[in-house]
Design an enzyme around this catalytic site. Structure first.
Site, PDB file in Angstrom:
ATOM      1  CG  LEU B 620      -1.991  -1.098   1.246  1.00 46.29           C
ATOM      2  CD1 LEU B 620      -2.789  -1.045   2.537  1.00 46.29           C
ATOM      3  CD2 LEU B 620      -2.916  -0.978   0.038  1.00 46.29           C
ATOM      4  CD  GLU B 695       2.141  -9.963  14.519  1.00 44.05           C
ATOM      5  OE1 GLU B 695       2.127 -10.165  15.726  1.00 44.05           O
ATOM      6  OE2 GLU B 695       1.221 -10.349  13.765  1.00 44.05           O
TER       7      GLU B 695
END
Ligand code: FES
Ligand code: FES
Lengths: 194, 732
Positions: B620, B695
Site C-alpha cells: 500500500l 510481524e
C-alpha cells in the site's frame, strides 16, 4: 532578573534535603525533617526557545519535568528518566544534553532549545524535513530527541561518513527500528546545512 | 490516466506533527488539574502482604491519597474477552503473585511529591521462596487447554513413521530467553471523572478493549467511558492487552476526586506489560535424500504464571509453512512465580527461530544448499488448514533475495570465509507470519458538501502508518486526491475497530475503510447519474469510474464531473458506516539473507549486510512498508544477539529492568538494509490486494543471523542470545 533567581543558599539547602531523601529512601530516618525541607521552592526563570518562563519550582524538578509538566512543552519525551534512551535530548547553549539528568534550577541563564523551537513558523528545519523525507521515524516518540541530537551532530561535524553518523547518533534509542532511515536523514540534513 | 493513491511511497501524513512536537501522546494530554500517581511495587515474588504503613506517605506534602488493598474500592475483574488477560487485579487482596506487582498507589499534586511519598510507604511481607527457573521445573510441564492460536497438541500424519523413513534427521534443542518490549513510550493512563463519566487518555493498541474493560471494572455504560489514543509511542504488543494499572489509575482518580496521570517507570514496565516468555524447544526434523521433509516433531515448553496459562510463543510456522505430511507440535507450560508472558512483536519468532535454525543444520547433514532445501519444501497451501494461500510468491522471494545478496558466491564450508580481522558468515532463513484472522472493524465515511471526505475509525497508529495507509485506501476507493481525504482514529466515540495487533490492521480496519468508502462512492455516483444537469445523467452506475476528485464515464473519460459539484448540488453530506466483517487470515512471507562478521578474539558478532525480499500481497505504501521491514530486522538483531532479561533465581526479581542492562540495538549495531517487495496483489484480500505485514519481517532474520554465525565459526549457539562469552567459549 536577579530578583527571580533563588539565592545560592536556598538552592544549596534544598539540594541537601533532596540528597538526604534520595539516600535514605525507602526507610527514611527523619520523615518530618525531610518533609519540611522539600516543600522549599525556588523562583527560577528558564529561557526556552527564546521565551523566558518564570516558575516557582522545587529544586529537585528535572529540566525534563519542568518543560513537560510545568511549562507545557510536551514535545520533549520521557522514555526512561535515567539517561539511557535519549528521548529527552534538548540543546543547552547549542550542546545536546539529556534533560532528565539535569535539574531545571541548574539551567537558568542558558539558551534551551526543544523540538518546538526548531521550525521557523511553517518552515521546517532542514533536519525535520529530512526526517519526513527519509521516513526517519515510525511512532515518533524518540523523534524529538533524535532531531535535537541530529542538529547537534551536524554542528559538531560528526557527519563525515555513515559510520560516523551511526556512532554519534547511538545515544538515542529507537525501538521502532528506524536507524538506517535516521542515518539517511542526518546525512541529507548535513548536506543542506553546510 | 488517474493517479493511483495506493502503492505510492507517500510521506507519513502525521509527519509534521511528529517532527514539531505537536503530536500529543497520552502523557502529553492537557487535562486541567491533573494530579500524579506513582505505584509501589512488591519486592517479593511470592507470599502475602502482612502490613502496610501508610502514615508517613499520607502525611507527606501534597499527598492526596495512599491506596492499598485495605482502602481501594473493590473492582470487578474484566474478562479475557476484552483482552484483560491477567486473571487478577492487584491492590485488591494481600496475595503476592510476582515481584513487581503493585501493592500501593500514591497520588499527589506533583510528580516529585508522589515519587517521594511512594518511598515512604512501608510494606511488610510474609515471603515464600519463589520458583522462577524454567530449567529447574521442566518436570512440571503440562499441556494447557487450547486458546485461539491453535491446538497445543497438534498431530497430522504419523511422525514416528516419517522419522523412520528419513534419510537424515536433525535433532536439536534451542532455548530463547525472557525478553521485553521496551516501547520507547512507557505505558500511560490519564483518567478523569465527571460524575459517572470517565475519560481516559491511554497508550493502548486497542481503545475498544480499554473501553470495554473499564466498563466492566466499574459497571459503566458504554456512553460513559471514552478512551482517547491519537498517538502511540510504539507498542509491540506491550499495549495490546489491557493491564491492571489502567483500571487502578481510574479507580484512584475516582477516590481522590481529581484527574490522575500514571506513567509507568521503565522498571515498572518490566512487570506490568507482559514479556516474551522463555522457551525450551526440542525438534526432530527428518528429510529424504532429496531434501523433502518426511517429519517434524516440535515440542515447545514455555514459562507461564501461577494465575494464567496463555501460550503466546505459538508454533504456527511448524504447523503451517512447509509441505510435510507428518507433523506433531506440542506446546507445554511451566508455572513459575513470574508475571505472565504476553504478545511481543512477531510472537511466532521464537518457534520460527528454532525451526529455521534446525533446517540449516539439516541442510548440512544432507549436503544441500539451505535455499534449495526450502524451495523443495515450498507449498502453496496452509499445511494446517489445508486451504490454499490467497497467493504465495515465496519461491520468487528466495530467488530474488539470493540474487541481490550474491548467495551463489557462498562457500558453504564453515569458517571458509574471512577478511583481514575476522570470520565472515552468510546465513539465510524463511520469514513467515500469520497476518489477520481476527475480528473485523467498522469505519464511517462522511463526504461533505465541498466534496472532501472524512473517515473515522476507532483504531490506533502505533507507528505502523495507519493514519497514512487508511487515507490512501479511502482516497483510492473514493477517487479523491489524498489532500481531499482526512482519516481520524484513536477515539472510542468512532466506530469500533479491532486492536492494532496480529498484523490485522490492513485486513481488518483497511477492509472496513474500503467497504465504507465503496458504499459512499456508490451513493455519489447514484446522485450524479440521477441529476438531469450532470454530464453523467442517465449513465448506468457501473459505467462510471472515479479518480483525481472526479466521476467520469469509464469509456469516455472526458465526460466527467467533480465530487465537489455533485455534492454541492446535493446540498447535504453523505455518511456511511461499514459493518465489521471478520478479517481473513493471510500468510505474509519472505526470504532473508544476512552477512555477519565475527571477531574471533572478542567474540563480537556484527551484522554487516542484510537482504530481505517479501511477499505481503500488494504494497500500500512502499515507504511505510520498508520501515516495517527494517524495524523487524533490527528487532531480530536484538533478539538474536543481545536481548535477555535476567531474573534473580532466588528472589525472583528482574535485575535488568532498564535500558542499560537490557540491550536493545543502537544505531551503530545496524547496517544498511536492502528491502524489496514482490508487490503482487493477493486476490483473497479484502483491502485492495494487500495483506497484513507488520510481524513477518522480524521472523527469518533471527535464524539467518544464527545460521551465519555457524557458517562463520563452525559452532551452533543454540541458546539465545548469541553473546560474546558464548562465542569465545565455543572458539577456545
Ligand atoms: S528520558 Fe532522558 S535519557 Fe531517557
Ligand atoms: S520512531 Fe518509535 S521509537 Fe523511534
Amino acid at each position: 532578573m536577579s530578583e527571580e533567581d533563588p539565592t545560592r543558599r536556598t538552592v544549596i539547602k534544598v539540594g541537601a534535603a533532596v540528597a538526604a531523601v534520595a539516600t535514605a529512601a525507602p526507610a527514611l530516618p527523619d520523615v518530618a525533617e525531610a518533609k519540611a525541607a522539600v516543600t522549599d521552592t525556588a523562583r527560577i526563570s528558564l529561557k526556552v526557545n527564546g521565551v523566558t518562563h518564570r516558575q516557582e519550582l522545587e529544586a529537585r524538578v528535572t529540566l525534563l519535568d519542568a518543560l513537560r509538566e510545568r511549562i507545557g512543552l510536551t514535545g520533549t519525551k520521557k522514555g526512561c528518566d535515567r539517561g539511557e534512551c535519549g528521548a529527552c535530548t534538548v540543546l543547552v547553549d547549542g550542546r545536546r544534553i539529556k534533560s532528565c539528568l539535569t535539574l531545571a534550577v541548574m539551567q537558568q541563564g542558558r539558551e534551551i532549545t526543544t523540538v518546538e523551537g526548531l521550525a521557523r513558523g511553517d518552515a521546517l528545519h532542514p533536519v525535520q524535513a529530512a526526517f519526513i523525507r527519509n521516513d526517519g521515524f515510525q511512532c515518533g516518540f524518540c523523534t524529538p530527541g533524535q532531531l535535537m541530537s541530529a542538529v547537534a551532530c551536524v554542528h559538531e561535524g560528526h557527519t563525515g561518513s555513515d559510520d560516523e553518523i551511526r556512532e554519534w547518533m547511538s545515544g538515542n534509542l529507537c525501538r521502532c527500528g528506524c536507524y538506517p532511515n535516521i542515518v539517511a536523514s542526518v546525512r541529507q540534513a548535513a548536506k543542506e546545512m553546510s | 490516466m488517474t493517479e493511483s493513491q495506493v502503492g505510492r511511497p507517500v510521506s507519513r501524513v502525521d509527519g509534521v506533527a511528529k517532527v514539531t512536537g505537536a503530536a500529543r501522546y497520552a502523557a502529553d494530554a492537557e487535562v486541567r488539574g491533573v494530579t500524579h500517581a506513582v505505584l509501589v511495587m512488591s519486592t517479593v515474588a511470592r507470599g502475602r502482604v502482612t502490613a502496610v504503613d501508610t502514615a508517613g506517605a499520607s502525611a507527606a506534602p501534597g499527598v492526596l491519597g495512599v491506596f492499598t488493598h485495605q482502602n481501594l474500592a473493590r473492582l470487578a475483574l474484566p474478562s479475557p474477552a476484552v483482552a484483560f488477560l491477567k486473571r487478577f487485579l492487584p491492590v485488591q487482596d494481600d496475595l503476592i503473585r510476582h515481584a513487581g506487582q503493585p501493592v500501593a498507589i500514591v497520588v499527589a499534586d506533583t510528580l516529585e511529591r508522589a515519587q517521594q511519598a511512594s518511598g515512604l510507604v512501608g510494606v511488610s511481607y510474609r515471603a515464600e521462596p519463589p520458583r522462577v527457573v524454567l530449567a529447574d521445573d521442566m518436570g512440571e510441564a503440562y499441556i494447557p487447554p487450547q486458546t485461539n492460536d491453535g491446538a497445543n497438541d497438534y498431530v497430522r500424519g504419523d511422525v514416528a513413521a516419517g522419522l523412520a523413513a528419513a534419510h537424515a534427521v536433525a535433532e536439536t534443542t534451542y532455548t530463547t530467553p525472557m525478553q521485553h518490549h521496551n516501547a520507547l513510550e512507557p505505558s500511560v493512563t490519564v483518567a478523569a471523572w465527571d460524575g459517572d463519566r470517565l475519560t481516559v487518555h491511554e497508550s493502548t493498541q486497542g481503545i475498544s478493549n480499554t473501553q470495554n474493560a473499564l466498563m466492566q471494572a466499574f459497571g459503566l455504560a458504554r456512553e460513559n467511558v471514552r478512551v482517547l489514543s491519537p498517538y502511540l509511542g510504539g507498542g509491540f504488543g506491550a499495549k495490546g492487552p489491557v493491564w491492571p494499572h489502567t483500571v487502578l489509575t481510574a479507580a484512584v482518580a475516582r477516590q481522590v476526586g481529581r484527574p490522575v496521570k500514571l506513567v509507568l517507570t521503565r522498571a515498572q514496565a518490566y512487570t506490568s506489560n507482559g514479556h516474551r516468555a522463555e522457551t525450551h524447544q526440542v525438534l526432530r526434523v527428518g528429510a529424504a535424500r532429496d531434501g523433502r521433509l518426511t517429519a517434524i516433531q516440535h515440542t515447545v515448553t514455555q514459562q507461564v504464571s501461577r494465575t494464567e496459562d496463555a501460550l503466546l510463543n505459538s508454533s504456527e510456522p511448524t504447523r503451517i509453512l512447509y509441505a510435510c505430511p507428518n507433523v506433531r507440535s506440542t506446546q507445554q507450560a511451566v508455572r513459575l512465580d513470574l508475571p505472565m508472558g504476553s504478545f511481543v512483536r512477531s510472537p511466532e519468532t521464537a518457534t520460527s527461530h528454532a525451526l529455521e535454525s534446525t533446517l540449516d543444520e539439516l541442510s548440512y547433514t544432507l549436503g544441500l544448499d539451505p535455499v534449495e532445501l526450502r524451495v523443495r519444501n515450498w507449498s502453496a497451501t496452509n499445511q494446517e488448514s489445508g486451504e490454499r494461500h490467497g497467493s504465495s510468491y515465496l519461491r520468487e522471494c528466495y530467488e530474488r533475495g539470493a540474487e541481490r545478496f550474491g548467495w551463489s558466491r557462498r562457500d558453504p564450508r564453515p569458517g571458509s570465509m574471512r577478511d583481514r580481522d575476522g570470520l565472515i558468515g552468510w546465513g539465510m532463513a524463511t520469514a513467515a507470519h500469520t497476518a489477520g484472522g481476527r475480528p473485523g472493524s467498522s469505519a464511517t465515511v462522511t463526504i461533505g458538501v465541498d466534496g472532501t471526505a472524512r473517515i473515522r475509525s476507532g483504531t490506533q497508529d502505533l507507528g505502523t502508518g495507519t493514519y497514512t495507509v487508511m487515507r490512501q485506501l479511502g482516497a483510492e476507493v473514493l477517487g479523491l486526491r489524498l489532500r481531499g481525504v482526512r482519516f481520524d482514529l484513536g477515539d472510542s466515540a468512532f466506530p469500533a475497530a479491532f486492536a492494532s495487533a496480529a498484523s490485522a490492521t490492513v485486513p481488518s480496519v483497511g477492509a472496513g475503510v474500503v467497504r465504507a468508502a465503496t458504499a459512499a462512492r456508490d451513493r455519489v455516483i447514484a446522485l450524479a447519474v440521477a441529476d438531469p444537469d450532470s454530464p453523467l445523467h442517465g449513465a448506468a452506475p457501473d459505467q462510471v469510474s472515479v479518480g483525481d476528485g472526479d466521476l467520469f464515464l469509464t469509456e469516455r473519460p472526458s465526460r466527467r464531473v467533480g465530487y465537489r459539484q455533485v455534492m454541492r448540488r446535493h446540498g447535504r453530506l453523505i455518511e456511511v458506516t461499514s459493518e465489521a466483517v471478520f478479517a481473513p487470515m493471510g500468510y505474509s512471507v519472505g526470504a532473508t539473507f544476512v552477512e555477519v562478521h565475527v571477531d574471533p578474539v572478542l567474540g563480537r558478532v556484527q551484522v554487516r549486510r542484510m537482504v530481505g525480499v517479501f511477499d505481503c500481497g500488494r504494497v500500500l505504501n512502499h515507504r511505510t512498508a520498508r520501515s516495517q521491514a527494517i524495524g523487524g530486522a533490527i528487532w531480530a538483531i536484538g533478539f538474536t544477539l543481545s536481548e535477555h532479561t535476567l531474573v534473580d533465581p532466588n528472589l525472583g526479581r528482574i535485575v535488568t529492568p532498564n535500558l542499560s542492562g537490557y540491550l536493545v540495538p543502537v544505531n551503530a549495531d545496524v547496517p544498511d538494509i536492502d528491502v524489496s517487495f514482490i508487490d503482487k496483489p493477493d486476490p483473497s484480500s479484502p483491502a485492495l490486494g494487500a495483506r497484513g505485514f507488520g510481524e513477518t519481517p522480524m521472523t527469518g532474520v533471527t535464524a539467518a543471523i544464527g545460521n551465519a554465525v555457524y557458517h562463520a565459526t563452525g559452532h551452533r549457539i543454540r541458546d539465545l542470545p548469541i553473546t560474546q562469552d558464548k562465542i569465545i567459549a565455543a572458539l577456545s
